[in-house]
Design an enzyme around this catalytic site. Structure first.
Site, PDB file in Angstrom:
ATOM      1  N   ALA A   1      36.462  41.125  21.575  1.00  0.00           N
ATOM      2  CA  ALA A   1      35.363  40.172  21.581  1.00  0.00           C
ATOM      3  C   ALA A   1      34.180  40.817  22.283  1.00  0.00           C
ATOM      4  CB  ALA A   1      35.769  38.894  22.315  1.00  0.00           C
TER       5      ALA A   1
ATOM      6  N   GLU B   1      30.513  39.740  24.535  1.00  0.00           N
ATOM      7  CA  GLU B   1      29.881  38.640  25.263  1.00  0.00           C
ATOM      8  C   GLU B   1      28.386  38.497  25.014  1.00  0.00           C
ATOM      9  OE1 GLU B   1      31.181  41.481  26.638  1.00  0.00           O
ATOM     10  OE2 GLU B   1      29.869  42.252  28.222  1.00  0.00           O
ATOM     11  N   ASN B   2      27.872  38.854  23.828  1.00  0.00           N
ATOM     12  CA  ASN B   2      26.435  38.753  23.555  1.00  0.00           C
ATOM     13  C   ASN B   2      25.870  37.429  24.072  1.00  0.00           C
ATOM     14  OD1 ASN B   2      26.696  41.081  21.725  1.00  0.00           O
ATOM     15  ND2 ASN B   2      27.807  39.607  20.472  1.00  0.00           N
TER      16      ASN B   2
ATOM     17  N   GLU C   1      35.000  36.321  28.084  1.00  0.00           N
ATOM     18  CA  GLU C   1      33.644  36.451  27.520  1.00  0.00           C
ATOM     19  C   GLU C   1      32.684  35.461  28.171  1.00  0.00           C
ATOM     20  OE1 GLU C   1      33.301  39.093  25.899  1.00  0.00           O
ATOM     21  OE2 GLU C   1      35.463  39.368  25.693  1.00  0.00           O
TER      22      GLU C   1
HETATM   23 ZN   LIG Z   1      34.555  42.291  28.905  1.00  0.00          ZN
END
Ligand SMILES: [Zn+2]
Length: 859
Positions: A279, A281-282, A314
């Site tokens: 994943a 984390e935008n 995230e």
């Molecule tokens: Zn991370």
């Protein structure tokens, strides 16, 4: 909490903290800095090429003729500066480290300018930068810009230190869904093309920019403090209920922990069907592997763990990483260690039934961190492969060290320190020292010295405790490896029994040898209270015996630590097989399934010593000692089973099924595998995957083609990503035709580029002799490497080729020798593969005889 006294002296030769503002050749000079960037892109998922333009407001801080920016694989059509309404043309040339230099005819005096660049590029298929993902005959564009990939999508000041606002606009065919980091400001449609302009972002680094274009479906995520939607590939909106239900409580728990509200205006999730990483984390647009978001409405207990944990990780980054960002990639571990720690915190708070409190996170780091060539977590980083080298330790070792601090100062004080750090640095950049200062501020001892010893040095200590009270530390290493001498500042949380009484105290050791007179008379010593220390330890055989006879004085984390610790001591050639078996026997009949599972796990770790000669004896031992346990648990998972029981059952099933050569169990596996193939909701995937592995391992050769077809047909019909995974990556065929079938499948569109390496890994695991694998690889290496994401190409030697066979290693060396220097980062992958393989061969040399003798005696 016991009180801790500091006994520190500055003994460690530590590197000084890294330059923050000083110019270095691999970073843009401080003469020019950006303040705001506009980006416009013309994107169509059905067209491979795109065009774009950007204007970057910059400040020239000191007179210069050149303005630098990053770009990779783009065509720069033209670039110019504007200054007070005047246009200054630039001549662009390429430099080192993906830097481009726009040169003006005359010197640029200090002041504010705008840098305008028109460019063209191609949407790649290698899963980083801006990339195309084809899924069920539809095309989608995704982005993955961490760590240095934004430069592949548009020219920019692509370094985390440049935290500035961005404004993105995207033109695309009108039927496409377009999403980015911020809410839509306006949308204009003309001639079948819509142009979506997003609101200006808060200050953020380039690596957190994200956008996606494609025929998505979406569902609203209600109960969040800001608007949020979950975007999924077309047709998958009905697989989102579990994530929609649990995300708000995770976010609320983190807001509460940090004492700062979620810092952005919206929070969308996207399920990405082709994603190298778990994943990303935008800011405001978090991307996930589809398998983490598209789930059954109520997944079975243990299958909830990973999705919830990754979401928590995230979301924790929205503060740790996004709101406060590391100044440069050498402190990436600050992001990852903390997000991992915070995710564990949330899991313990919200989902105690998943037993994160019992997880010993260090065990996930100790293996890689024992390698003689491992790098420190904080190390010099110049290029992208430098960031990737040892990436996993940023998470696991980093979290372990934070946990060690938490256990010393207490969760409340730890939180206090983190809150102070967040408040002070919100919207800014930091280096590690800023965090140490914040934590030193809430503790009465020198945390920074301990942290630096662990993070700026590779490896970890082995602590010998003598019966005379002498405590000696050295760098832990496996049998036959050589390492440089090192010392650490180590908090020892001692439990010891003397004169019939159990005592506890905390001491620090920071020298090679320390004498602790109170331990001289001890019956036994356990130096790792609640198993939070990042070290291995050894006591005399007499003290070990005394500890084992008093073993219920330890809690279950500590019992697990004793097991793992003695297995590690064996690998370091500090103790013999008999000591490990003694510990194993003392704990294999514990009341707690988590402890039994650790014991069975230790036994399973000996699988590298199982061969044609001793496999019958090993099978006999398993059938005799462990089959009754599996029979008691049965192969059927019930709703009342705890997470520990489920995990123990899965482990026993896999160990016995694959090694006990038990006809009845193999027959049962076939029934379960068929049941799962017919109806994937009828069996939990943990059991089903093992059943498929056992069945395909033992399936008669003439049936294999049929089995393979049946599994692949079910795979194609399945909707849930986890079901697809369970079906195809569990296969353990080892005949030539099936192995080639599996590998050929990896090259088809049915397996996404990001999952390709998983299939090759499955084949490597299925084969004792890798001849078939390398024959196929030699014929197909170009197609395979072209399909895989660059990150997997560089790690392929380590992931696929690490082995405990000299013949396999020789084949691997021959295979990689002509190609490793052609692919960025692959040489380091080969080095790790060789290190790990040679280590296993040395262990085999050292312990094969003892293990055979142990099996013989057990008969
Ligand atoms: Zn991370």
């Amino acid at each position: 909490m016991k009180r801790v006294t500091a006994l520190f002296s500055a003994v460690l030769a530590l590197s000084s903290s890294y330059a923050f503002a000083e110019d270095v050749e691999y970073r843009l000079p401080s003469s020019v800095t950006p303040t705001f960037q506009r980006i416009h892109l013309n994107l169509d998922p059905d067209a491979p090429r795109y065009s774009g333009s950007t204007s970057i407001d910059i400040t020239v801080n000191e007179a210069t003729q050149k303005v630098g920016f990053y770009e990779q694989d783009l065509v720069i059509v033209n670039a110019s500066l504007s200054f007070n309404g005047e246009t200054i043309p630039l001549t662009v040339s390429e430099g080192e480290y993906d830097m481009n230099w726009g040169e003006a005819n005359d010197m640029l005096s200090p002041g504010k300018y705008t840098l305008d660049i028109n460019f063209e590029g191609a949407v790649n298929t290698s899963s980083d930068g801006m990339y195309l993902s084809r899924f069920e005959d539809k095309n989608y564009i995704f982005t993955q810009f961490e760590d240095m990939h934004a430069r592949k999508a548009f020219p920019s000041f692509d370094e985390p230190i440049f935290k500035i606002p961005y404004q993105m606009s995207i033109s695309s065919p009108v039927h496409q869904v377009v999403v980015s980091n911020t809410p839509v400001e306006k949308e204009v449609t003309k001639d079948g093309v819509k142009t979506v302009t997003f609101e200006k972002t808060k200050p953020m680094p380039t690596y957190l920019i994200a956008y996606t274009v494609g025929p998505f479906d979406s569902v609203e995520m209600t109960g969040l403090p800001v608007p949020g939607r979950l975007y999924v590939p077309k047709g998958y909106a009905d697989k989102t209920a579990f994530v929609v239900k649990h995300t708000p409580e995770i976010l609320a728990s983190l807001e509460n922990f940090f004492g700062i509200k979620y810092p952005y205006k919206k929070m969308d999730f996207v399920a990405v069907p082709n994603f190298t990483h778990g994943a990303m984390e935008n800011v405001g647009l978090i991307t996930y592997r589809d398998s983490l978001l598209l789930l059954e409405d109520e997944p079975s207990l243990t299958e909830r763990s990973r999705p919830l944990n990754v979401i928590a990780h995230e979301l924790a980054h929205q503060w740790f990483g996004n709101l406060v960002t590391m100044a440069w990639w050498d402190d990436l571990w600050l992001n990852e260690a903390f997000a991992s720690w915070a995710a564990s915190y949330v899991m313990k708070e919200l989902y105690p039934e998943l037993n994160y409190a019992d997880r010993i996170v260090q065990e996930g780091a100790f293996g890689a961190d024992a390698s003689p060539t491992v790098k420190p977590v904080k190390k010099e980083v110049r290029t992208q492969p430098d960031v990737m080298d040892g990436l996993g330790l940023n998470y696991s070792k980093g979290e372990s060290i934070l946990q060690m601090i938490e256990s010393l100062i207490g969760t409340d004080k730890f939180r206090e320190g983190v809150r102070a750090y967040m408040k002070e640095h919100a919207w800014g950049n930091t280096v590690a020292d800023d965090l140490w200062r914040a934590l030193d501020g809430v503790s009465d001892f020198n945390l920074s010295a301990m942290m630096k010893a662990y993070l700026e040095q590779p490896g970890y200590p082995l602590i010998h405790i003598g019966t005379d009270g002498r405590v000696v530390q050295s760098r832990f290493h496996y049998a036959g490896a050589t390492v440089e001498p090192q010392t650490w500042a180590i908090p020892l949380k001692l439990t010891y029994k003397a004169n019939g009484k159990i005592n506890q105290e905390v001491v620090f050791i920071d020298k090679k040898t320390t004498t602790l007179p109170q331990l001289a008379e001890a019956d036994w010593v356990y130096p790792n209270d609640n198993a939070t220390g990042y070290f291995r330890w050894a006591v005399s055989a007499k003290q070990l015996n005394a500890l084992l006879s008093d073993i219920d004085a330890l809690n279950k984390r500590e019992k697990k630590n004793v097991l793992y610790n003695y297995q590690a001591l064996l690998n370091a050639d500090e103790v013999g097989v008999d000591s490990v078996m003694k510990v194993l026997n003392a704990l294999a009949n514990d009341q707690d399934p988590a402890v039994i599972r650790a014991a069975v796990g230790v036994l399973a770790e000996f699988d590298y010593l199982v061969n044609d000669e001793n496999e019958a004896n090993y099978a006999a031992l398993l059938n005799d000692k462990y089959l009754p346990l599996l029979n008691r648990l049965s192969l059927t998972q019930s709703d009342t089973d705890s997470a520990d029981v489920i995990r123990l059952r899965n482990l026993l099933f896999s160990l016995l099924g694959l090694y006990a050569n038990n006809k009845e169990l193999i027959a049962k596996s076939e029934v379960i595998a068929k049941q799962y193939i017919a109806d994937p909701t009828s069996v939990p995937s943990g059991i089903a995957g093992t059943a498929i592995a056992i069945t395909t391992k033992y399936s008669a050769v003439e049936d294999n083609a049929k089995w393979f077809d049946t599994i692949v047909k079910a795979f194609k019909a399945a909707q849930l990503p986890n079901v697809k995974r369970t079906l195809v990556y569990s296969m353990r065929f080892n005949d030539k035709a099936s192995v080639y079938n599996m590998l050929d499948l990896a090259l088809t569109d049915d397996i996404t580029p990001a999952n390709t390496v998983s299939m090759v890994i499955s084949v490597a695991r299925s084969l004792d002799d890798h001849t078939l694998l390398y024959t196929w690889l030699n014929e197909n290496k170009d197609a395979l490497i072209a399909k895989m994401p660059d990150y997997h190409v560089s790690r392929m030697p380590e992931f696929v080729s690490t082995t405990c066979s000299a013949e396999n290693l020789a084949m691997a060396n021959t295979f990689y020798a002509p190609i490793h220097s052609q692919h960025q980062g692959m040489s380091r992958g080969v080095e790790i593969m060789q290190d790990e393989s040679n280590q296993c061969l040395r262990l085999k040399d050292a312990f094969q005889k003892d293990f055979d003798a142990f099996l013989e005696a057990a008969q």
